[in-house]
Structure formats: C-alpha cells, structure tokens
Scaffold this active site. Structure first.
Site, PDB file in Angstrom:
ATOM      1  N   CYS A  60       0.843  -1.197   0.000  1.00 38.67           N
ATOM      2  CA  CYS A  60       0.000   0.000   0.000  1.00 38.67           C
ATOM      3  C   CYS A  60       0.887   1.260   0.000  1.00 38.67           C
ATOM      4  CB  CYS A  60      -0.910   0.003   1.228  1.00 38.67           C
ATOM      5  SG  CYS A  60      -2.029   1.422   1.247  1.00 38.67           S
ATOM      6  N   CYS A  64       0.524   4.506   7.054  1.00 37.90           N
ATOM      7  CA  CYS A  64      -0.116   4.311   8.365  1.00 37.90           C
ATOM      8  C   CYS A  64       0.824   3.475   9.261  1.00 37.90           C
ATOM      9  CB  CYS A  64      -1.467   3.619   8.189  1.00 37.90           C
ATOM     10  SG  CYS A  64      -2.471   4.337   6.874  1.00 37.90           S
ATOM     11  N   CYS A  67       0.232  -0.246  10.256  1.00 38.47           N
ATOM     12  CA  CYS A  67      -0.306  -1.202   9.292  1.00 38.47           C
ATOM     13  C   CYS A  67       0.733  -2.129   8.652  1.00 38.47           C
ATOM     14  CB  CYS A  67      -1.061  -0.450   8.204  1.00 38.47           C
ATOM     15  SG  CYS A  67      -1.891  -1.603   7.087  1.00 38.47           S
ATOM     16  N   CYS A 104     -17.085  -8.623   4.579  1.00 38.05           N
ATOM     17  CA  CYS A 104     -16.350  -7.367   4.443  1.00 38.05           C
ATOM     18  C   CYS A 104     -15.079  -7.582   3.639  1.00 38.05           C
ATOM     19  CB  CYS A 104     -15.951  -6.830   5.814  1.00 38.05           C
ATOM     20  SG  CYS A 104     -17.334  -6.610   6.910  1.00 38.05           S
ATOM     21  N   CYS A 135     -19.879  -5.348   2.646  1.00 35.80           N
ATOM     22  CA  CYS A 135     -19.128  -4.222   3.178  1.00 35.80           C
ATOM     23  C   CYS A 135     -17.786  -4.182   2.457  1.00 35.80           C
ATOM     24  CB  CYS A 135     -18.916  -4.419   4.680  1.00 35.80           C
ATOM     25  SG  CYS A 135     -17.855  -3.162   5.415  1.00 35.80           S
ATOM     26  N   CYS A 195     -19.458   2.775   8.204  1.00 34.23           N
ATOM     27  CA  CYS A 195     -18.754   2.053   9.265  1.00 34.23           C
ATOM     28  C   CYS A 195     -17.475   2.833   9.506  1.00 34.23           C
ATOM     29  CB  CYS A 195     -18.466   0.628   8.795  1.00 34.23           C
ATOM     30  SG  CYS A 195     -17.383  -0.288   9.912  1.00 34.23           S
ATOM     31  N   ARG A 267     -18.247  -2.268  17.344  1.00 31.88           N
ATOM     32  CA  ARG A 267     -17.600  -3.559  17.046  1.00 31.88           C
ATOM     33  C   ARG A 267     -16.305  -3.739  17.811  1.00 31.88           C
ATOM     34  NH1 ARG A 267     -17.233  -3.598  11.635  1.00 31.88           N
ATOM     35  NH2 ARG A 267     -19.369  -4.329  11.556  1.00 31.88           N
TER      36      ARG A 267
HETATM   37  N1  SAM Z   1      -6.650   0.673   2.888  1.00 32.89           N
HETATM   38  C1  SAM Z   1      -7.925   0.980   3.351  1.00 32.89           C
HETATM   39  C2  SAM Z   1      -7.934   2.097   4.357  1.00 32.89           C
HETATM   40  O1  SAM Z   1      -6.994   2.229   5.130  1.00 32.89           O
HETATM   41  O2  SAM Z   1      -8.889   2.862   4.368  1.00 32.89           O
HETATM   42  C3  SAM Z   1      -8.676  -0.218   3.915  1.00 32.89           C
HETATM   43  C4  SAM Z   1      -7.956  -1.269   4.698  1.00 32.89           C
HETATM   44  S1  SAM Z   1      -7.243  -0.782   6.249  1.00 32.89           S
HETATM   45  C5  SAM Z   1      -6.275  -2.183   6.668  1.00 32.89           C
HETATM   46  C6  SAM Z   1      -8.639  -0.804   7.367  1.00 32.89           C
HETATM   47  C7  SAM Z   1      -8.404  -0.430   8.808  1.00 32.89           C
HETATM   48  O3  SAM Z   1      -7.772  -1.498   9.502  1.00 32.89           O
HETATM   49  C8  SAM Z   1      -7.521   0.764   9.110  1.00 32.89           C
HETATM   50  O4  SAM Z   1      -8.182   1.979   8.963  1.00 32.89           O
HETATM   51  C9  SAM Z   1      -7.157   0.530  10.563  1.00 32.89           C
HETATM   52  O5  SAM Z   1      -8.084   1.203  11.404  1.00 32.89           O
HETATM   53  C10 SAM Z   1      -7.277  -1.000  10.725  1.00 32.89           C
HETATM   54  N2  SAM Z   1      -5.962  -1.600  11.011  1.00 32.89           N
HETATM   55  C11 SAM Z   1      -4.945  -1.790  10.135  1.00 32.89           C
HETATM   56  N3  SAM Z   1      -3.880  -2.334  10.739  1.00 32.89           N
HETATM   57  C12 SAM Z   1      -4.209  -2.499  12.041  1.00 32.89           C
HETATM   58  C13 SAM Z   1      -3.514  -3.002  13.172  1.00 32.89           C
HETATM   59  N4  SAM Z   1      -2.244  -3.415  13.109  1.00 32.89           N
HETATM   60  N5  SAM Z   1      -4.160  -3.043  14.356  1.00 32.89           N
HETATM   61  C14 SAM Z   1      -5.445  -2.601  14.449  1.00 32.89           C
HETATM   62  N6  SAM Z   1      -6.151  -2.113  13.408  1.00 32.89           N
HETATM   63  C15 SAM Z   1      -5.547  -2.043  12.217  1.00 32.89           C
HETATM   64 FE1  SF4 Z   2      -2.857   1.184   3.335  1.00 29.73          FE
HETATM   65 FE2  SF4 Z   2      -2.877  -0.054   5.650  1.00 29.73          FE
HETATM   66 FE3  SF4 Z   2      -3.138   2.578   5.579  1.00 29.73          FE
HETATM   67 FE4  SF4 Z   2      -5.166   0.988   4.661  1.00 29.73          FE
HETATM   68  S1  SF4 Z   2      -4.403   1.140   6.768  1.00 29.73           S
HETATM   69  S2  SF4 Z   2      -4.291   2.838   3.712  1.00 29.73           S
HETATM   70  S3  SF4 Z   2      -3.928  -0.710   3.844  1.00 29.73           S
HETATM   71  S4  SF4 Z   2      -1.327   1.404   4.945  1.00 29.73           S
END
Ligand code: SAM
Ligand code: SF4
Ligand code: DTB
Length: 344
Positions: A60, A64, A67, A104, A135, A195, A267
């Site tokens: 990606c 973040c 992530c 989802c 979703c 959501c 949730r």
């Molecule tokens: N890429 C898209 C986005 O960020 O909008 C969708 C997928 S992203 C993985 C969805 C959500 O997963 C993130 O907004 C975050 O809140 C949650 N998430 C990702 N990694 C995580 C982690 N290590 N622990 C807890 N929540 C996590």
């Molecule tokens: Fe990309 Fe992860 Fe951020 Fe979603 S949460 S935008 S998958 S880096």
C-alpha cells in the site's frame, strides 16, 4: 405528517470535557450507564457477526504506522494482486455457511483505481446475490465511485478516522483527517451505511481517545457501525514495540462509545486474539455488539471460530439460534452452523 422525534439520547454536540467526564466515572458507574443505554436500543444478548477478507494484500502506498500492509515498512508480508472474483465468492459462501451475516472485503489501496472498479463492483453484486450484507474498505472514495458502489448494492463502507485530529499526524502523513471526513460524507450521500471507528493503543492519550469518539459522535447521523480496534503490534511497523493499553481503559473506550452513539453497532474489532474470555465478556457488557468472526482479520490472526462459538454459548449470546438448533437440529445446522456446535 410530523417527523418522528430523535430519541433524547441521540446527540451530535458532545464537548471534549463532557466525554472526559464519562471516561473519569468510576468503572462500575460507567459500565452500568453504558449497559442502560445499550438495553434501551438493542437486545443485550445479540452480537452481529461479520467475516473479513483481504481482496488485495500489501504494497500500500500509504504510511499508516500501525499497518502491516504499508509498502513503507518491511513486515515480511507476501504481496498479492486483486483476488479473482470466483475466489472471493467461494470465501463469501464459506463465511455464510459458518454463520456470518456480513462479508467485508478490504483492499490495501489509497483509493480504488478506475481499472479495478469493474472487478470490485462485480464482487459486490455476486456476494449480495448470496443473500449476505456487503461491506468494503478500499481507501478514499470520491463522489462518483461511492455512487457506483452503492448502485451495485454495497451496504456498508468502512473508513476509519483512526485517532483524534491532534494525534493523527503522528500516525499517518500521506492523507489528511479532512480527506477521511470527505470520504465518509461521500459514502453517506451515496446512500450507503457508514462504518467508521479507530484504533486505540497507539501511544495516544485518553484525551485523544475522547477526541476520536467526539469526532465520530458529532457526525450527523452517527456511523451505523463503529469498529474499535486494539492495536495489533506487527513486527516491522513503527508501532511494533508500543506499550499495551491498560485493559480497563480499553473497556472504558467501548463504554463511552456506546453512551455517545446509542444506536450504532460498536464492534469489538482487531485485538481479540490477545483478550481472554472475561475481557471480551466485559466488552459486551460495556456495549460492544459486533465482532469479526473467523481465524483471520485481513492479514493478522483472530480467534478460531470454535472459540467464539464456545464463548457465545457460555454467555448465552445469540441464544435464539441455540434454541432453534435444540428444537430443530438438522435445519438449524444448515442455517446457522456457527451456533450448532454450541448446542450439539
Ligand atoms: N486501505 C484501506 C484504508 O486504510 O482505508 C482499507 C484497509 S485498512 C487495513 C482498514 C483499517 O484497519 C484501518 O483503517 C485501521 O483502522 C485497521 N488496522 C490496520 N492495521 C491495524 C492493526 N495493526 N491493528 C489494528 N487495526 C488495524
Ligand atoms: Fe494502506 Fe494499511 Fe493505511 Fe489501509 S491502513 S491505507 S492498507 S497502509
Ligand atoms: C476495521 O476497523 N478493522 C478491520 C476492518 N475494519 C477492515 C481490519 C483490522 C486489520 C487488522 C490488521 C490486519 O489483519 O492486517
């Protein structure tokens, strides 16, 4: 005709100070209040069950810090292309057979590219045709893409605010808080259910947790579903060595979310793998009424299905299904295998 008045406890004008006062209540008072609000709007022994599938994993472009799928960090994750539609349908069928009511689909994208839209829309139509709620969480959406997803039959769109506006810059630099609010607005205006929630345990303060909930609660209408994720610490991410959030503070966050957003599904999301049964039971008592079910979230582990079945059976959660299977085992086994084991 006069409009039905909103219930008195539905507010969109919460101040930070009011929310911090809720956090500061004695634990028993806070849980009692949350449970009272919960019972006024929901059956306290019902928990909604969703299954997650990563339809496009890793690489990606966003940064973040929590992530595992960000291309900025080396987390050893195998990158994958967008899954074939057939594979997605197969997984959705299995989720339905396991008792999940919502499927989802998540993609590690900043936003969906035009070339991917036909596949994604096809997935929505096919999963919907199985009779499941749909979703997706695909990153940022403009007005046009939100509308096309809604037209294809997408019920919910997940897009999290993640944390407070003040702490946000410590966690993500590649998109702004305003970008996120704009996506939520596009989703709502396209007619889909929203959501949106966040992550706790990322080194933020209680004031930041209150700030996240304040942003969510002051959306009008409230998000239909509010995922509260406890950080899953993944090796290779900048947050891998973050200290644990105090468990009662996690429970307080759930309880405050319930009080602020009385009609929303709260949730209990990522992080259940490291919570014992008693902790999860307290989260349900605090007002959580939805979970992700199945042994994987997107890329990290979640409790095995049979563990959740046992926990629900011990707590009498979703017992109407249990009663159904006791009375009519073969039919119930077909329809709700999730609860069949609990009464077998
Ligand atoms: N890429 C898209 C986005 O960020 O909008 C969708 C997928 S992203 C993985 C969805 C959500 O997963 C993130 O907004 C975050 O809140 C949650 N998430 C990702 N990694 C995580 C982690 N290590 N622990 C807890 N929540 C996590
Ligand atoms: Fe990309 Fe992860 Fe951020 Fe979603 S949460 S935008 S998958 S880096
Ligand atoms: C949400 O708030 N939590 C889910 C879902 N929305 C998409 C994702 C949790 C991801 C946890 C890390 C992983 O498994 O990659």
């Amino acid at each position: 005709m006069t409009a039905t008045p909103a219930p008195a406890d539905l507010r969109h004008d919460w101040t930070r100070a009011e929310i911090l006062e809720l956090f500061a209540l004695p634990f028993n008072d806070l849980l009692f209040r949350a449970q009272q609000v919960h019972r006024a709007h929901f059956d306290p022994n019902q928990v909604q069950v969703s299954t997650l599938l990563s339809i496009k994993t890793g690489a990606c472009p966003e940064d973040c810090k929590y992530c595992p799928q960000s291309g900025h960090y080396d987390t050893g994750l195998d990158k994958e292309k967008l899954l074939e539609v057939e594979k997605v349908i197969e997984e959705a069928r299995a989720a339905k057979a396991n008792g999940s009511s919502r499927f989802c689909m998540g993609a590690a994208w900043r936003s969906p590219a035009e070339k991917d839209m036909p596949y994604v829309l096809h997935m929505v139509r096919e999963v919907k045709a199985l009779g499941m709620e749909t979703c997706m969480t695909l990153g940022m959406l403009d007005e046009d893409k939100a509308k096309r997803l809604a037209d294809a039959g997408l019920d919910y769109y997940n897009h999290n605010l993640d944390t407070s506006p003040e702490y946000y810059g410590e966690i993500i630099t590649t998109r702004t808080y305003a970008d996120r609010l704009e996506t939520l607005d596009n989703v709502r205006r396209a007619g889909m259910k929203v959501c949106s929630g966040g992550i706790v345990g990322m080194g933020e303060t209680q004031n930041d947790r209150a700030g996240l909930l304040q942003q969510l609660a002051n959306l009008n209408p409230h998000p239909d579903s509010v995922p509260i994720n406890n950080l899953v610490k993944v090796e290779g991410t900048p947050l891998e060595n973050e200290g644990d959030l105090e468990p009662f503070e996690f429970l307080r966050t759930i309880a405050v979310a319930r009080i602020l957003m009385p009609q929303s599904y709260v949730r209990l999301s990522a992080g259940r793998e490291t919570m014992n049964e008693q902790m999860q039971a307290l989260a349900f008592l605090a007002g959580a009424n939805s979970i992700f079910y199945g042994e994987k979230l997107l890329t990290t582990p979640n409790p095995a299905a049979h563990q959740d079945q046992q926990l629900f059976a011990k707590l009498g959660i979703n017992a109407h299904l249990r009663t159904a299977c006791e009375e009519q085992v073969p039919a119930a086994r077909q329809e709700h295998p999730l609860f069949y084991n609990a009464c077998a």
